[in-house]
Motif scaffolding. Sequence first.
Motif, short mmCIF file in Angstrom:
data_model
loop_
_atom_site.label_atom_id
_atom_site.label_comp_id
_atom_site.label_asym_id
_atom_site.label_seq_id
_atom_site.Cartn_x
_atom_site.Cartn_y
_atom_site.Cartn_z
N LEU A 7 0.62 -1.26 0.20
CA LEU A 7 0.17 0.16 -0.05
C LEU A 7 1.05 1.54 0.09
O LEU A 7 0.55 2.10 -0.64
CB LEU A 7 -1.10 -0.07 1.24
CG LEU A 7 -2.21 -0.79 1.06
CD1 LEU A 7 -2.68 -1.12 2.55
CD2 LEU A 7 -3.21 -0.21 0.32
N PHE A 8 2.02 1.07 1.01
CA PHE A 8 2.85 2.29 0.87
C PHE A 8 3.35 2.72 -0.37
O PHE A 8 3.45 3.92 -1.01
CB PHE A 8 3.82 2.24 1.99
CG PHE A 8 4.73 3.39 2.19
CD1 PHE A 8 4.51 4.32 2.66
CD2 PHE A 8 6.04 3.22 1.28
CE1 PHE A 8 5.39 5.60 2.47
CE2 PHE A 8 6.83 4.11 1.47
CZ PHE A 8 6.74 5.26 1.92
N CYS A 9 3.90 1.51 -0.88
CA CYS A 9 4.73 1.82 -2.29
C CYS A 9 3.83 2.24 -3.51
O CYS A 9 3.99 3.08 -4.24
CB CYS A 9 5.18 0.35 -2.62
SG CYS A 9 6.96 -0.13 -1.63
N VAL A 10 2.57 1.61 -3.34
CA VAL A 10 1.60 2.22 -4.43
C VAL A 10 1.13 3.32 -4.43
O VAL A 10 1.33 4.26 -5.32
CB VAL A 10 0.23 0.99 -4.46
CG1 VAL A 10 -0.63 1.75 -5.44
CG2 VAL A 10 0.77 -0.24 -5.09
N LYS A 13 3.94 5.91 -5.21
CA LYS A 13 4.10 6.19 -6.74
C LYS A 13 2.88 7.20 -7.20
O LYS A 13 3.20 8.14 -7.85
CB LYS A 13 3.95 4.76 -7.68
CG LYS A 13 3.91 5.00 -9.00
CD LYS A 13 4.19 3.96 -9.73
CE LYS A 13 3.31 2.59 -9.14
NZ LYS A 13 3.43 1.40 -10.17
N ILE A 14 1.81 6.94 -6.55
CA ILE A 14 0.76 7.82 -6.97
C ILE A 14 0.88 9.20 -6.67
O ILE A 14 0.85 10.05 -7.43
CB ILE A 14 -0.67 7.47 -6.12
CG1 ILE A 14 -1.12 6.10 -7.19
CG2 ILE A 14 -1.95 8.46 -6.40
CD1 ILE A 14 -2.37 5.43 -6.26
N GLY A 15 1.38 9.38 -5.38
CA GLY A 15 1.61 10.79 -4.83
C GLY A 15 2.99 11.51 -5.51
O GLY A 15 3.09 12.54 -5.99
N LEU A 16 3.83 10.48 -6.17
CA LEU A 16 5.14 11.20 -6.79
C LEU A 16 4.66 11.64 -8.45
O LEU A 16 5.06 12.59 -8.83
CB LEU A 16 6.14 10.09 -7.11
CG LEU A 16 7.40 10.45 -8.06
CD1 LEU A 16 8.04 11.36 -7.14
CD2 LEU A 16 8.14 9.24 -8.16
N ILE A 85 1.19 11.28 0.44
CA ILE A 85 1.44 12.79 0.66
C ILE A 85 2.82 13.09 1.00
O ILE A 85 3.52 14.15 0.51
CB ILE A 85 0.99 13.27 1.89
CG1 ILE A 85 1.38 12.69 3.25
CG2 ILE A 85 -0.54 13.13 1.84
CD1 ILE A 85 0.92 13.17 4.46
N LEU A 86 3.71 12.04 1.03
CA LEU A 86 5.29 12.20 1.30
C LEU A 86 5.94 13.00 0.20
O LEU A 86 6.74 13.84 0.32
CB LEU A 86 5.83 10.95 1.49
CG LEU A 86 7.32 10.80 1.99
CD1 LEU A 86 7.62 11.85 3.20
CD2 LEU A 86 7.89 9.53 2.11
#
Length: 186
Positions: A7-10, A13-16, A85-86
């Motif tokens: 979840l974090f990785c997906v 990528k979305i946030g990026l 958000i990161l």
Amino acid sequence: MNAVWKLFCVFLKIGLFSIGGGYAVIPFIKEQVVEKTAWLSEKTFTDMITISQMTPGPLAVNTSTFVGLRMGGIPGALAATIGCILCGVMIALSFYLFFQKHRQSAYVTEVLNGLKSASLGLIMAAALTIVITALFGGGQLEPHAETLNGTALCLFLTALFLLRKWKINPVFIMAVSGIAGLIFYR
């Protein structure tokens, strides 16, 4: 890979890659959580987008939180939200420093104009996806007249008319539409 980390990785990528934010990111989130990972059905995704629009906060963050909660509970919601958000926070801080340094540049102004145009296109694509899903029950770009949901079309046109003609509060329109949904789609 465990679910929370995925979840974090997906969502990282979305946030990026979610330039434009808001409605512009909907097609990308859909691609990741419906088409690639199959975490959600298209209908469930559309429902989550609707709920995300009605809750306070940014659309992408709300959607990531809801998807994370559904797929991994509280740890999943935290991982997806932080991932979403990161990159945005880091990129925004970098852009702020850059634009403070180059705020008088004509080139920077033109780059921003180009980004605004691209963002508008992404928002229009998201709107089209939502309308097709609501009126035809799917995300195909070639909807067929026989799959048109007449009730949804009437509700949409009525809400649009009330919003445009009499400038009725959108919160009231959403509440009435929710009640109509309970009545017509039971």
